[in-house]
Design a protein around this motif. Sequence first.
Motif, PDB file in Angstrom:
ATOM      1  N   SER A   1     -34.489   6.817  78.801  1.00  0.00           N
ATOM      2  CA  SER A   1     -34.005   6.009  77.690  1.00  0.00           C
ATOM      3  C   SER A   1     -34.103   6.762  76.369  1.00  0.00           C
ATOM      4  CB  SER A   1     -34.794   4.694  77.604  1.00  0.00           C
ATOM      5  OG  SER A   1     -34.555   3.890  78.740  1.00  0.00           O
ATOM      6  N   ILE A   2     -35.179   7.512  76.183  1.00  0.00           N
ATOM      7  CA  ILE A   2     -35.345   8.306  74.950  1.00  0.00           C
ATOM      8  C   ILE A   2     -34.220   9.316  74.807  1.00  0.00           C
ATOM      9  CG2 ILE A   2     -36.800  10.045  73.829  1.00  0.00           C
ATOM     10  CD1 ILE A   2     -39.224   8.509  75.044  1.00  0.00           C
ATOM     11  N   ASP A   3     -33.865   9.957  75.904  1.00  0.00           N
ATOM     12  CA  ASP A   3     -32.817  10.980  75.854  1.00  0.00           C
ATOM     13  C   ASP A   3     -31.454  10.402  75.485  1.00  0.00           C
ATOM     14  OD1 ASP A   3     -34.596  12.983  76.438  1.00  0.00           O
ATOM     15  OD2 ASP A   3     -34.152  13.022  78.582  1.00  0.00           O
ATOM     16  N   ALA A   4     -31.274   9.088  75.654  1.00  0.00           N
ATOM     17  CA  ALA A   4     -30.005   8.436  75.312  1.00  0.00           C
ATOM     18  C   ALA A   4     -30.076   7.717  73.966  1.00  0.00           C
ATOM     19  CB  ALA A   4     -29.627   7.434  76.396  1.00  0.00           C
ATOM     20  N   ALA A   5     -31.208   7.852  73.268  1.00  0.00           N
ATOM     21  CA  ALA A   5     -31.426   7.085  72.049  1.00  0.00           C
ATOM     22  C   ALA A   5     -31.266   7.944  70.796  1.00  0.00           C
ATOM     23  CB  ALA A   5     -32.799   6.412  72.112  1.00  0.00           C
ATOM     24  N   PHE A   6     -32.140   7.774  69.831  1.00  0.00           N
ATOM     25  CA  PHE A   6     -32.007   8.413  68.526  1.00  0.00           C
ATOM     26  C   PHE A   6     -32.156   9.930  68.606  1.00  0.00           C
ATOM     27  CE2 PHE A   6     -34.192   4.319  66.818  1.00  0.00           C
ATOM     28  CZ  PHE A   6     -33.036   3.596  67.058  1.00  0.00           C
ATOM     29  N   THR A   7     -31.397  10.625  67.761  1.00  0.00           N
ATOM     30  CA  THR A   7     -31.458  12.091  67.727  1.00  0.00           C
ATOM     31  C   THR A   7     -31.957  12.627  66.393  1.00  0.00           C
ATOM     32  OG1 THR A   7     -29.128  12.214  67.075  1.00  0.00           O
ATOM     33  CG2 THR A   7     -29.619  12.325  69.440  1.00  0.00           C
ATOM     34  N   SER A   8     -32.165  11.775  65.407  1.00  0.00           N
ATOM     35  CA  SER A   8     -32.705  12.182  64.117  1.00  0.00           C
ATOM     36  C   SER A   8     -33.155  10.939  63.372  1.00  0.00           C
ATOM     37  CB  SER A   8     -31.651  12.925  63.285  1.00  0.00           C
ATOM     38  OG  SER A   8     -30.705  12.023  62.744  1.00  0.00           O
ATOM     39  N   ILE A   9     -33.811  11.141  62.217  1.00  0.00           N
ATOM     40  CA  ILE A   9     -34.251   9.985  61.443  1.00  0.00           C
ATOM     41  C   ILE A   9     -33.067   9.202  60.883  1.00  0.00           C
ATOM     42  CG2 ILE A   9     -36.457  11.047  60.847  1.00  0.00           C
ATOM     43  CD1 ILE A   9     -35.337  11.525  58.021  1.00  0.00           C
ATOM     44  N   GLU A  10     -31.895   9.805  60.871  1.00  0.00           N
ATOM     45  CA  GLU A  10     -30.703   9.092  60.404  1.00  0.00           C
ATOM     46  C   GLU A  10     -30.338   7.941  61.330  1.00  0.00           C
ATOM     47  OE1 GLU A  10     -29.418   9.806  57.483  1.00  0.00           O
ATOM     48  OE2 GLU A  10     -30.958  11.367  57.303  1.00  0.00           O
ATOM     49  N   ASP A  11     -30.836   7.972  62.567  1.00  0.00           N
ATOM     50  CA  ASP A  11     -30.549   6.913  63.537  1.00  0.00           C
ATOM     51  C   ASP A  11     -31.540   5.762  63.477  1.00  0.00           C
ATOM     52  OD1 ASP A  11     -28.358   8.266  64.622  1.00  0.00           O
ATOM     53  OD2 ASP A  11     -29.596   9.349  66.067  1.00  0.00           O
ATOM     54  N   ASN A  12     -32.569   5.873  62.651  1.00  0.00           N
ATOM     55  CA  ASN A  12     -33.630   4.861  62.627  1.00  0.00           C
ATOM     56  C   ASN A  12     -33.088   3.437  62.524  1.00  0.00           C
ATOM     57  OD1 ASN A  12     -35.499   6.898  62.739  1.00  0.00           O
ATOM     58  ND2 ASN A  12     -36.289   6.616  60.665  1.00  0.00           N
ATOM     59  N   MET A  13     -33.759   2.532  63.211  1.00  0.00           N
ATOM     60  CA  MET A  13     -33.417   1.110  63.173  1.00  0.00           C
ATOM     61  C   MET A  13     -34.320   0.429  62.160  1.00  0.00           C
ATOM     62  SD  MET A  13     -33.648  -1.627  66.312  1.00  0.00           S
ATOM     63  CE  MET A  13     -33.043  -3.310  66.165  1.00  0.00           C
ATOM     64  N   GLY A  14     -33.739  -0.105  61.090  1.00  0.00           N
ATOM     65  CA  GLY A  14     -34.535  -0.762  60.064  1.00  0.00           C
ATOM     66  C   GLY A  14     -33.720  -1.768  59.285  1.00  0.00           C
ATOM     67  N   VAL A  15     -34.408  -2.655  58.572  1.00  0.00           N
ATOM     68  CA  VAL A  15     -33.764  -3.685  57.756  1.00  0.00           C
ATOM     69  C   VAL A  15     -33.912  -3.326  56.289  1.00  0.00           C
ATOM     70  CG1 VAL A  15     -33.732  -6.127  57.133  1.00  0.00           C
ATOM     71  CG2 VAL A  15     -34.237  -5.454  59.486  1.00  0.00           C
ATOM     72  N   GLN A  16     -32.797  -3.204  55.603  1.00  0.00           N
ATOM     73  CA  GLN A  16     -32.799  -2.813  54.202  1.00  0.00           C
ATOM     74  C   GLN A  16     -32.995  -4.035  53.302  1.00  0.00           C
ATOM     75  OE1 GLN A  16     -32.423   0.452  52.714  1.00  0.00           O
ATOM     76  NE2 GLN A  16     -33.247  -0.858  51.084  1.00  0.00           N
ATOM     77  N   PHE A  17     -34.018  -3.982  52.457  1.00  0.00           N
ATOM     78  CA  PHE A  17     -34.263  -5.046  51.495  1.00  0.00           C
ATOM     79  C   PHE A  17     -33.767  -4.617  50.115  1.00  0.00           C
ATOM     80  CE2 PHE A  17     -36.821  -6.360  55.012  1.00  0.00           C
ATOM     81  CZ  PHE A  17     -36.756  -7.746  54.960  1.00  0.00           C
ATOM     82  N   GLY A  18     -33.760  -5.560  49.180  1.00  0.00           N
ATOM     83  CA  GLY A  18     -33.158  -5.335  47.877  1.00  0.00           C
ATOM     84  C   GLY A  18     -34.170  -5.057  46.780  1.00  0.00           C
ATOM     85  N   SER A  19     -33.674  -5.013  45.546  1.00  0.00           N
ATOM     86  CA  SER A  19     -34.513  -4.628  44.407  1.00  0.00           C
ATOM     87  C   SER A  19     -34.708  -5.770  43.420  1.00  0.00           C
ATOM     88  CB  SER A  19     -33.890  -3.427  43.687  1.00  0.00           C
ATOM     89  OG  SER A  19     -32.555  -3.707  43.296  1.00  0.00           O
ATOM     90  N   THR A  20     -34.438  -7.014  43.855  1.00  0.00           N
ATOM     91  CA  THR A  20     -34.687  -8.165  43.002  1.00  0.00           C
ATOM     92  C   THR A  20     -35.881  -8.948  43.540  1.00  0.00           C
ATOM     93  OG1 THR A  20     -33.244  -9.673  44.243  1.00  0.00           O
ATOM     94  CG2 THR A  20     -32.211  -8.307  42.527  1.00  0.00           C
ATOM     95  N   ALA A  21     -36.359  -9.891  42.750  1.00  0.00           N
ATOM     96  CA  ALA A  21     -37.553 -10.636  43.128  1.00  0.00           C
ATOM     97  C   ALA A  21     -37.383 -11.373  44.439  1.00  0.00           C
ATOM     98  CB  ALA A  21     -37.922 -11.615  42.016  1.00  0.00           C
ATOM     99  N   THR A  22     -36.181 -11.902  44.693  1.00  0.00           N
ATOM    100  CA  THR A  22     -35.955 -12.710  45.896  1.00  0.00           C
ATOM    101  C   THR A  22     -35.515 -11.901  47.108  1.00  0.00           C
ATOM    102  OG1 THR A  22     -33.699 -13.192  45.174  1.00  0.00           O
ATOM    103  CG2 THR A  22     -35.419 -14.778  44.566  1.00  0.00           C
ATOM    104  N   THR A  23     -35.123 -10.646  46.899  1.00  0.00           N
ATOM    105  CA  THR A  23     -34.675  -9.824  48.028  1.00  0.00           C
ATOM    106  C   THR A  23     -35.638  -8.679  48.324  1.00  0.00           C
ATOM    107  OG1 THR A  23     -33.324  -8.377  46.606  1.00  0.00           O
ATOM    108  CG2 THR A  23     -32.263 -10.346  47.509  1.00  0.00           C
ATOM    109  N   ALA A  24     -36.813  -8.696  47.694  1.00  0.00           N
ATOM    110  CA  ALA A  24     -37.775  -7.611  47.839  1.00  0.00           C
ATOM    111  C   ALA A  24     -38.349  -7.564  49.247  1.00  0.00           C
ATOM    112  CB  ALA A  24     -38.904  -7.771  46.823  1.00  0.00           C
TER     113      ALA A  24
END
Length: 448
Positions: A230-253
């Motif tokens: 499974s690893i060999d078929a998965a991510f190949t660099s940190i550009e593939d990382n799975m993450g949730v992007q949050f914002g820069s305001t008080a309610t989206t921090a």
Amino acid sequence: MKIKFNKALLVLCTLSAILSCEGFLEGTNENPNDPTNVAPSALLTPVEITLGFQYGGNFSRYSGVFVQHVKGLERQWAGFDNYVFRAADFDDDWSLAYVDILSNIDIIIDIATTNGYNHYNGVAKTLKAYTLLLMTDFWNDMPYSDGLVGIEVLQPEFDEQATIYNEVHLLLEQARQDLAQGDGGLSVTGDLIFAGNAASWTKAAHAIDARAYLHQALLDDDNYTSALASIDAAFTSIEDNMGVQFGSTATTAAPWFQFNRDRGDIGFNSTMNDLMISLNDPRLDLYDGDGLEDEDGNPLTFLDVDHGVFKIDRNVPLLTYTELMFAKAECLLQTGGNPQEIRESYLEGVRSSFEYYGLGDLYANFAAQEEVNPLGDVTLEHVMTQKYLALFSDPEVFTDWRRTNIPDLIPNDSNAIPTRWLYPQTEINTNPNVPSVTMTDKVDWDSN
């Protein structure tokens, strides 16, 4: 189970909760009382936000205390630091996982299946597998077979962990099949993780499979081999990382930023601090909140400093290339792999962590140390210690520690370090099928 709602009501509540987030519902004007007419994007966004908030919230903070990445310093968190928990402390996380994530994912799957939206189906099944894996790793048995059917079953039975793991692998296989097809006439929007990219979601499905197989390896050594595939078929660099992007305001921090801003009961742990100092680890300046102490030499809470990791607009990592490289090194070690390949995977885990934090130019000096890059063979102690350092605040470290007992941690008080979460009080109050457990009981894959 207490948390059972009509699906239409779930949609309405979800939409109401995110109306204040400008742009999240742009272009959607469907009737919120008819789930079949709700755009799946309107549900996908809050599902991902909730998952990111959970993984980067209590899952991260409780785990961080257990593995001594962080330390509870004041008020409620001083008690948590001594493992004083009540079942009610887990109410919100249980409810969020079932109602805000799993139930809404099932609505997405219903819509996608009805309309042939293959890529939405693939994304939803991947997120469902991820959430089920997270929950069973912390709670073990859980309602599933009849736990998401609505008001028809208010007191569901608990499925064994093995059943949940089988479902995780099945969902991920189905997700990859869905993602390999055309999108079915509706491209994925509202996706904060991979912006609807099917290839990225396919890699993530393999990465989650790898994590799941590794967790099961204490039960059957063959799981190390499955994890490697499974690893060999998965991510190949940190550009593939799975993450949730949050914002820069008080309610989206991001969740840690909001906690530090609003509560500030937690600081850096001396266990982590001392280990990083002993290894001349330059990531310490990012992790420790500037390393400031009060006049008595006690660490300050993260509230008092500008933290290098817990930024307002953090992309909360759910599963990373760095994690997979350390997992690959571990699996190769456990299956008698080539020592050079083990070393390369291990060092790539270290290097990619430095790259992720923008410290790539400092990696060479760090890796030149004998303690990091030994003249002899790389051992499991090397791999797990460096993974412990690289995955700061990641709940996966708690699972790693339970699987390997590395690093060797001394409990914060006379009691043992917890090895699982309690079932929530809301579930205990309403469902007689809830197993009776303590926080030092083990989940089924934990045979240490």
